[in-house]
Design an enzyme around this catalytic site. Structure first.
Site, PDB file in Angstrom:
ATOM      1  N   TYR A 268      28.202  42.362  40.367  1.00 45.98           N
ATOM      2  CA  TYR A 268      29.242  41.141  40.094  1.00 45.98           C
ATOM      3  C   TYR A 268      28.451  39.979  40.706  1.00 45.98           C
ATOM      4  O   TYR A 268      28.638  38.952  39.999  1.00 45.98           O
ATOM      5  CB  TYR A 268      30.516  41.569  40.970  1.00 45.98           C
TER       6      TYR A 268
ATOM      7  N   SER B 147      30.373  32.227  43.048  1.00 44.07           N
ATOM      8  CA  SER B 147      30.973  32.911  44.228  1.00 44.07           C
ATOM      9  C   SER B 147      29.665  33.014  45.457  1.00 44.07           C
ATOM     10  O   SER B 147      28.559  33.210  45.142  1.00 44.07           O
ATOM     11  CB  SER B 147      31.248  34.271  43.753  1.00 44.07           C
TER      12      SER B 147
ATOM     13  N   LYS C   8      27.297  36.440  38.761  1.00 49.03           N
ATOM     14  CA  LYS C   8      27.788  35.113  38.890  1.00 49.03           C
ATOM     15  C   LYS C   8      26.512  34.108  39.116  1.00 49.03           C
ATOM     16  O   LYS C   8      26.422  32.960  38.817  1.00 49.03           O
ATOM     17  CB  LYS C   8      28.699  35.003  40.395  1.00 49.03           C
TER      18      LYS C   8
HETATM   19  N1  LIG Z   1      39.418  35.445  43.876  1.00 52.82           N
HETATM   20  C1  LIG Z   1      38.527  35.226  44.369  1.00 52.82           C
HETATM   21  O1  LIG Z   1      38.469  35.194  45.828  1.00 52.82           O
HETATM   22  C2  LIG Z   1      37.102  34.680  43.976  1.00 52.82           C
HETATM   23  C3  LIG Z   1      36.096  34.103  44.737  1.00 52.82           C
HETATM   24  C4  LIG Z   1      34.800  33.871  44.157  1.00 52.82           C
HETATM   25  C5  LIG Z   1      34.995  33.550  42.782  1.00 52.82           C
HETATM   26  N2  LIG Z   1      35.777  33.878  41.960  1.00 52.82           N
HETATM   27  C6  LIG Z   1      35.833  33.482  40.629  1.00 52.82           C
HETATM   28  O2  LIG Z   1      36.864  32.842  40.224  1.00 52.82           O
HETATM   29  C7  LIG Z   1      37.189  33.077  38.662  1.00 52.82           C
HETATM   30  C8  LIG Z   1      38.605  33.360  38.741  1.00 52.82           C
HETATM   31  O3  LIG Z   1      38.886  34.282  39.379  1.00 52.82           O
HETATM   32  P1  LIG Z   1      40.474  34.708  39.649  1.00 52.82           P
HETATM   33  O4  LIG Z   1      40.630  35.130  41.183  1.00 52.82           O
HETATM   34  O5  LIG Z   1      41.303  33.782  39.266  1.00 52.82           O
HETATM   35  O6  LIG Z   1      40.521  36.020  38.933  1.00 52.82           O
HETATM   36  P2  LIG Z   1      41.629  36.426  37.645  1.00 52.82           P
HETATM   37  O7  LIG Z   1      41.372  37.890  36.966  1.00 52.82           O
HETATM   38  O8  LIG Z   1      42.856  36.293  38.325  1.00 52.82           O
HETATM   39  O9  LIG Z   1      41.294  35.384  36.686  1.00 52.82           O
HETATM   40  C9  LIG Z   1      40.249  35.631  35.489  1.00 52.82           C
HETATM   41  C10 LIG Z   1      40.974  35.219  34.350  1.00 52.82           C
HETATM   42  O10 LIG Z   1      40.096  35.262  33.314  1.00 52.82           O
HETATM   43  C11 LIG Z   1      40.362  35.952  32.087  1.00 52.82           C
HETATM   44  N3  LIG Z   1      39.340  36.438  31.433  1.00 52.82           N
HETATM   45  C12 LIG Z   1      38.694  37.470  31.947  1.00 52.82           C
HETATM   46  N4  LIG Z   1      37.888  37.887  31.053  1.00 52.82           N
HETATM   47  C13 LIG Z   1      37.988  37.189  29.904  1.00 52.82           C
HETATM   48  C14 LIG Z   1      37.277  37.130  28.653  1.00 52.82           C
HETATM   49  N5  LIG Z   1      36.193  37.927  28.298  1.00 52.82           N
HETATM   50  N6  LIG Z   1      37.809  36.156  27.838  1.00 52.82           N
HETATM   51  C15 LIG Z   1      38.821  35.406  28.040  1.00 52.82           C
HETATM   52  N7  LIG Z   1      39.530  35.468  29.402  1.00 52.82           N
HETATM   53  C16 LIG Z   1      39.064  36.362  30.075  1.00 52.82           C
HETATM   54  C17 LIG Z   1      41.572  36.807  32.614  1.00 52.82           C
HETATM   55  O11 LIG Z   1      42.614  37.103  31.818  1.00 52.82           O
HETATM   56  C18 LIG Z   1      42.226  36.014  33.860  1.00 52.82           C
HETATM   57  O12 LIG Z   1      43.322  35.374  33.323  1.00 52.82           O
HETATM   58  C19 LIG Z   1      36.326  34.213  38.244  1.00 52.82           C
HETATM   59  O13 LIG Z   1      35.059  33.691  37.688  1.00 52.82           O
HETATM   60  C20 LIG Z   1      35.693  34.923  39.698  1.00 52.82           C
HETATM   61  O14 LIG Z   1      34.400  35.381  39.483  1.00 52.82           O
HETATM   62  C21 LIG Z   1      36.996  34.502  42.664  1.00 52.82           C
END
Ligand SMILES: NC(=O)c1ccc[n+]([C@@H]2O[C@H](COP(=O)([O-])OP(=O)(O)OC[C@H]3O[C@@H](n4cnc5c(N)ncnc54)[C@H](O)[C@@H]3O)[C@@H](O)[C@H]2O)c1
Length: 332
Positions: free
Chosen positions: A142, A118, A146
């Site tokens: 957080y 991120s 990452k």
């Molecule tokens: N959304 C953003 O703007 C953004 C920005 C930068 C980085 N990210 C990264 O992208 C990734 C996905 O984010 P997102 O927005 O889709 O979030 P989200 O919460 O929609 O998706 C995360 C998924 O991971 C699953 N999960 C969480 N913990 C788990 C575990 N211990 N075991 C198995 N499954 C698990 C959840 O059930 C979910 O389906 C994350 O790593 C987040 O840090 C997101």
């Protein structure tokens, strides 16, 4: 045909990554514990195993039995504010998650990984437009988790390289992800600006602008918004790069953004335009820890991966709005 294990494939971003990996001709096996994801989002042609990414045994079993070639690791907890309140929970979920994934890969002999990082890894950088070599000083647990994940991937790759087995790895630092690839895959969390604005206006509230005295042209913060479909495609390009590296020597880090910024006021003006009425934002005090400008330098990903974002802010707002009713129903 190669087969990729995708952790977090029931989530907002992961469900889009699944669609793009499948469209590229790869098989996909999703591992997700559905803690923040939804079974309804899982692509029909992907296999699904419900379980935690902290479960090394389960992951190694899935990798061996399903003959997995590589892993896209997205599963994590992502709420910055919550990570300040519950740092140990974030360290356990996110850091233990990476640890278990890497251990399982080592055990099962899987030697390709695309890791979801991120822009939060940068914290509040001294420059507004950040290249990958900008110092990383995350300002929340957080962001720390990452960044630690990136280090773990690199360290494990180096140790496997020395041992002769190799681990091709690509870490992707996402900027501000927005939009939806279909009406069924919208963002259900309301931590980001566009969903926050949609929630406010659909509940007769005014979206808030935190700080109007930043040193930017209109005084509001500038961020790099990236359409989730473009972002998902960058994972396919990263997977391809790993597949081309048969010796497992590749170790890369890329910003994933559009390389241009939009201010909070510009985003809310676009929301007004798409909705067809003035959302009438309300100016309030700055929040702590918001840098004035955070925009990706994208020369490296364009040059090495041959990937470039194609969709613009209007696409993001329009698709987020179109997917809004279903996202609300999933959240309810
Ligand atoms: N959304 C953003 O703007 C953004 C920005 C930068 C980085 N990210 C990264 O992208 C990734 C996905 O984010 P997102 O927005 O889709 O979030 P989200 O919460 O929609 O998706 C995360 C998924 O991971 C699953 N999960 C969480 N913990 C788990 C575990 N211990 N075991 C198995 N499954 C698990 C959840 O059930 C979910 O389906 C994350 O790593 C987040 O840090 C997101």
């Amino acid at each position: 045909m190669s087969r990729w294990l995708l952790t977090g494939g029931a989530g907002y971003i992961g469900s889009h990554v699944a669609v793009e990996l499948l469209a590229s001709g790869r098989d996909v096996v999703i591992v997700d514990d559905l803690s923040t994801g939804f079974a309804a989002r899982i692509a029909d042609s992907a296999a699904f195993v419900e379980g935690s990414v902290q479960d090394t045994k389960l992951l190694a079993k899935v990798m061996r039995e399903r003959d997995i070639d590589g892993v896209v690791h997205l599963a994590a907890k992502k709420a910055v504010g919550e990570s300040v309140e519950r740092p140990l929970y974030y360290y356990r979920e996110n850091v233990d998650g990476v640890l278990a994934v890497l251990a399982a890969m080592n055990e099962a002999g899987v030697n390709k990984i695309v890791y979801s990082s991120s822009a939060a890894a940068y914290g509040e950088p001294a420059v507004g437009e950040v290249a990958e070599d900008e110092p990383t000083v995350p300002t929340s647990p957080y962001g720390e988790t990452k960044l630690i994940g990136e280090w773990m991937v690199r360290a494990q790759a180096e140790s496997q390289r020395l041992a002769g087995s190799g681990l091709a790895n690509v870490s992707l630092r996402y900027f501000n992800v927005a939009g939806a690839g279909s009406d069924l895959l919208g963002d259900t969390s309301v931590a980001n600006l566009i969903p926050m604005a949609l929630r406010a206006t659909t509940s007769d509230k005014r979206p808030m602008i935190f700080g109007t005295d930043y040193p930017t042209p209109d005084g509001t913060c500038i961020r790099d918004y990236i359409h989730v479909v473009d972002l998902a495609r960058s994972h396919v390009a990263a997977a391809e790069l790993c597949e081309r590296d048969s010796q497992g020597q590749l170790s890369e880090l890329f910003n994933v953004g559009r390389g241009s910024g939009s201010s909070v006021r510009e985003v809310l003006a676009m929301v007004s335009e798409v909705l067809g009425y003035d959302v009438d934002p309300q100016d309030v005090e700055r929040r702590q820890g918001d840098p004035a400008v955070l925009v990706a330098r994208t020369e490296k990903i364009e040059r090495v991966l041959g990937w470039k974002a194609e969709l613009d802010l209007r696409d993001m707002v329009q698709s987020a709005w179109s997917a809004w009713p279903h996202a609300v129903s999933l959240r309810a």
